[in-house]
Design a protein around this motif. Sequence first.
Motif, mmCIF file in Angstrom:
data_model
loop_
_atom_site.group_PDB
_atom_site.id
_atom_site.type_symbol
_atom_site.label_atom_id
_atom_site.label_comp_id
_atom_site.label_asym_id
_atom_site.label_seq_id
_atom_site.Cartn_x
_atom_site.Cartn_y
_atom_site.Cartn_z
ATOM 1 N N THR A 207 46.209 65.603 66.559
ATOM 2 C CA THR A 207 46.987 66.826 66.782
ATOM 3 C C THR A 207 48.103 66.565 67.792
ATOM 4 O OG1 THR A 207 45.119 68.255 66.245
ATOM 5 C CG2 THR A 207 46.860 69.212 67.603
ATOM 6 N N ALA A 208 47.801 65.839 68.848
ATOM 7 C CA ALA A 208 48.821 65.510 69.851
ATOM 8 C C ALA A 208 49.944 64.686 69.220
ATOM 9 C CB ALA A 208 48.196 64.753 71.017
ATOM 10 N N ARG A 209 49.583 63.697 68.401
ATOM 11 C CA ARG A 209 50.612 62.874 67.744
ATOM 12 C C ARG A 209 51.473 63.714 66.794
ATOM 13 N NH1 ARG A 209 46.143 59.073 67.617
ATOM 14 N NH2 ARG A 209 46.626 57.330 68.993
ATOM 15 N N VAL A 210 50.854 64.613 66.036
ATOM 16 C CA VAL A 210 51.598 65.480 65.120
ATOM 17 C C VAL A 210 52.577 66.354 65.907
ATOM 18 C CG1 VAL A 210 51.364 67.477 63.573
ATOM 19 C CG2 VAL A 210 49.888 65.479 63.258
ATOM 20 N N ASN A 211 52.108 66.937 67.017
ATOM 21 C CA ASN A 211 52.985 67.775 67.835
ATOM 22 C C ASN A 211 54.121 66.969 68.455
ATOM 23 O OD1 ASN A 211 51.668 70.209 67.331
ATOM 24 N ND2 ASN A 211 50.195 69.865 68.973
ATOM 25 N N LEU A 212 53.841 65.757 68.880
ATOM 26 C CA LEU A 212 54.901 64.913 69.426
ATOM 27 C C LEU A 212 55.872 64.471 68.333
ATOM 28 C CD1 LEU A 212 52.827 62.910 72.029
ATOM 29 C CD2 LEU A 212 54.740 64.442 72.525
ATOM 30 N N ASP A 213 55.354 64.216 67.130
ATOM 31 C CA ASP A 213 56.245 63.917 65.991
ATOM 32 C C ASP A 213 57.215 65.072 65.776
ATOM 33 O OD1 ASP A 213 55.276 61.390 65.353
ATOM 34 O OD2 ASP A 213 53.869 62.140 63.828
ATOM 35 N N ARG A 214 56.694 66.301 65.792
ATOM 36 C CA ARG A 214 57.524 67.495 65.601
ATOM 37 C C ARG A 214 58.616 67.596 66.658
ATOM 38 N NH1 ARG A 214 53.322 71.827 65.315
ATOM 39 N NH2 ARG A 214 52.092 70.810 63.757
ATOM 40 N N ALA A 215 58.296 67.152 67.874
ATOM 41 C CA ALA A 215 59.253 67.218 68.984
ATOM 42 C C ALA A 215 60.127 65.968 69.055
ATOM 43 C CB ALA A 215 58.502 67.409 70.300
ATOM 44 N N GLY A 216 59.979 65.076 68.074
ATOM 45 C CA GLY A 216 60.765 63.838 68.090
ATOM 46 C C GLY A 216 60.389 62.924 69.251
ATOM 47 N N TRP A 217 59.176 63.040 69.713
ATOM 48 C CA TRP A 217 58.674 62.252 70.845
ATOM 49 C C TRP A 217 59.594 62.377 72.065
ATOM 50 C CZ3 TRP A 217 53.957 59.692 71.208
ATOM 51 C CH2 TRP A 217 53.193 59.720 70.055
ATOM 52 N N GLU A 218 60.102 63.580 72.272
ATOM 53 C CA GLU A 218 60.933 63.862 73.441
ATOM 54 C C GLU A 218 60.540 65.228 73.997
ATOM 55 O OE1 GLU A 218 65.628 64.254 74.676
ATOM 56 O OE2 GLU A 218 65.092 63.169 72.860
ATOM 57 N N VAL A 219 60.037 65.237 75.238
ATOM 58 C CA VAL A 219 59.601 66.461 75.900
ATOM 59 C C VAL A 219 60.059 66.429 77.355
ATOM 60 C CG1 VAL A 219 57.568 66.767 74.410
ATOM 61 C CG2 VAL A 219 57.355 65.483 76.541
ATOM 62 N N ASP A 220 60.096 67.593 77.973
ATOM 63 C CA ASP A 220 60.415 67.614 79.401
ATOM 64 C C ASP A 220 59.237 67.114 80.229
ATOM 65 O OD1 ASP A 220 62.973 68.673 79.034
ATOM 66 O OD2 ASP A 220 62.222 70.734 79.058
ATOM 67 N N TYR A 221 58.036 67.651 79.931
ATOM 68 C CA TYR A 221 56.860 67.349 80.743
ATOM 69 C C TYR A 221 55.668 66.984 79.868
ATOM 70 C CZ TYR A 221 59.642 70.240 83.916
ATOM 71 O OH TYR A 221 60.657 70.773 84.653
ATOM 72 N N ILE A 222 54.873 66.063 80.377
ATOM 73 C CA ILE A 222 53.562 65.766 79.811
ATOM 74 C C ILE A 222 52.562 66.266 80.850
ATOM 75 C CG2 ILE A 222 51.946 63.961 79.107
ATOM 76 C CD1 ILE A 222 54.431 62.243 78.401
ATOM 77 N N ILE A 223 51.635 67.104 80.430
ATOM 78 C CA ILE A 223 50.644 67.658 81.354
ATOM 79 C C ILE A 223 49.260 67.328 80.800
ATOM 80 C CG2 ILE A 223 49.753 69.724 82.476
ATOM 81 C CD1 ILE A 223 52.568 70.945 82.105
ATOM 82 N N THR A 224 48.524 66.523 81.542
ATOM 83 C CA THR A 224 47.187 66.101 81.132
ATOM 84 C C THR A 224 46.264 66.132 82.348
ATOM 85 O OG1 THR A 224 47.693 63.771 81.562
ATOM 86 C CG2 THR A 224 48.092 64.576 79.324
ATOM 87 N N HIS A 225 44.995 65.998 82.084
ATOM 88 C CA HIS A 225 44.043 65.897 83.202
ATOM 89 C C HIS A 225 44.025 64.462 83.718
ATOM 90 C CE1 HIS A 225 40.735 66.824 85.802
ATOM 91 N NE2 HIS A 225 40.037 65.827 85.292
ATOM 92 N N CYS A 226 44.022 63.506 82.818
ATOM 93 C CA CYS A 226 43.938 62.086 83.143
ATOM 94 C C CYS A 226 45.338 61.468 83.050
ATOM 95 C CB CYS A 226 42.987 61.429 82.142
ATOM 96 S SG CYS A 226 42.371 59.825 82.669
ATOM 97 N N CYS A 227 45.450 60.187 83.306
ATOM 98 C CA CYS A 227 46.736 59.495 83.160
ATOM 99 C C CYS A 227 46.547 58.254 82.298
ATOM 100 C CB CYS A 227 47.314 59.132 84.520
ATOM 101 S SG CYS A 227 46.373 57.892 85.434
ATOM 102 N N SER A 228 47.627 57.555 82.069
ATOM 103 C CA SER A 228 47.597 56.356 81.229
ATOM 104 C C SER A 228 46.869 55.205 81.933
ATOM 105 C CB SER A 228 49.029 55.926 80.908
ATOM 106 O OG SER A 228 49.691 55.533 82.100
ATOM 107 N N THR A 229 46.442 54.238 81.136
ATOM 108 C CA THR A 229 45.754 53.064 81.683
ATOM 109 C C THR A 229 46.608 52.357 82.713
ATOM 110 O OG1 THR A 229 44.519 52.759 79.624
ATOM 111 C CG2 THR A 229 44.676 50.856 81.081
ATOM 112 N N SER A 230 47.888 52.159 82.421
ATOM 113 C CA SER A 230 48.743 51.409 83.355
ATOM 114 C C SER A 230 48.887 52.135 84.688
ATOM 115 C CB SER A 230 50.111 51.133 82.729
ATOM 116 O OG SER A 230 50.725 52.329 82.324
ATOM 117 N N VAL A 231 49.046 53.440 84.669
ATOM 118 C CA VAL A 231 49.146 54.200 85.919
ATOM 119 C C VAL A 231 47.791 54.223 86.622
ATOM 120 C CG1 VAL A 231 49.588 56.487 86.908
ATOM 121 C CG2 VAL A 231 51.105 55.569 85.148
#
Length: 136
Positions: free
Chosen positions: A55-79
């Motif tokens: 669902t997240a990938r579909v929503n990001l596809d719809r937005a062209g993988w461009e958003v102002d903010y990403i809001i999550t509880h966790c963060c990426s592996t690298s961070v």
Amino acid sequence: MGGASSHDIQDGILEPTDPLFKKKCRQLDARGAMYRINHLSWWKEELPSEDEYQTARVNLDRAGWEVDYIITHCCSTSVQDELSRGFCQADTLTDFLDEVTRRCKFKYHFFGHYHMDRIIQKKYVLLYEQIIRLKL
């Protein structure tokens, strides 16, 4: 997107229906153990399902993988690796968020799982006690 792996369960997950539950809690508490209690402070569904990732990938596809903010509880592996210096282990969610932050154009990624306030690499913002207003 919610979810995160519990990093404070090295000493186990107790079942409240266990006849020795109270005794085990007292023993673990006495030695300062790091444990959780099933369906009280830990749930097997703590990480998103494959459907939620899709669902997240579909929503990001719809937005062209461009958003102002990403809001999550966790963060990426690298961070997470930079933040925890190896204490926290990668999992399917942190790896998914690595994919998102690599592919997505964004201004800031806000998250809070690690219980402190800190800015990492200028656009990764760890919020715990601090409250900020986002401009829409």
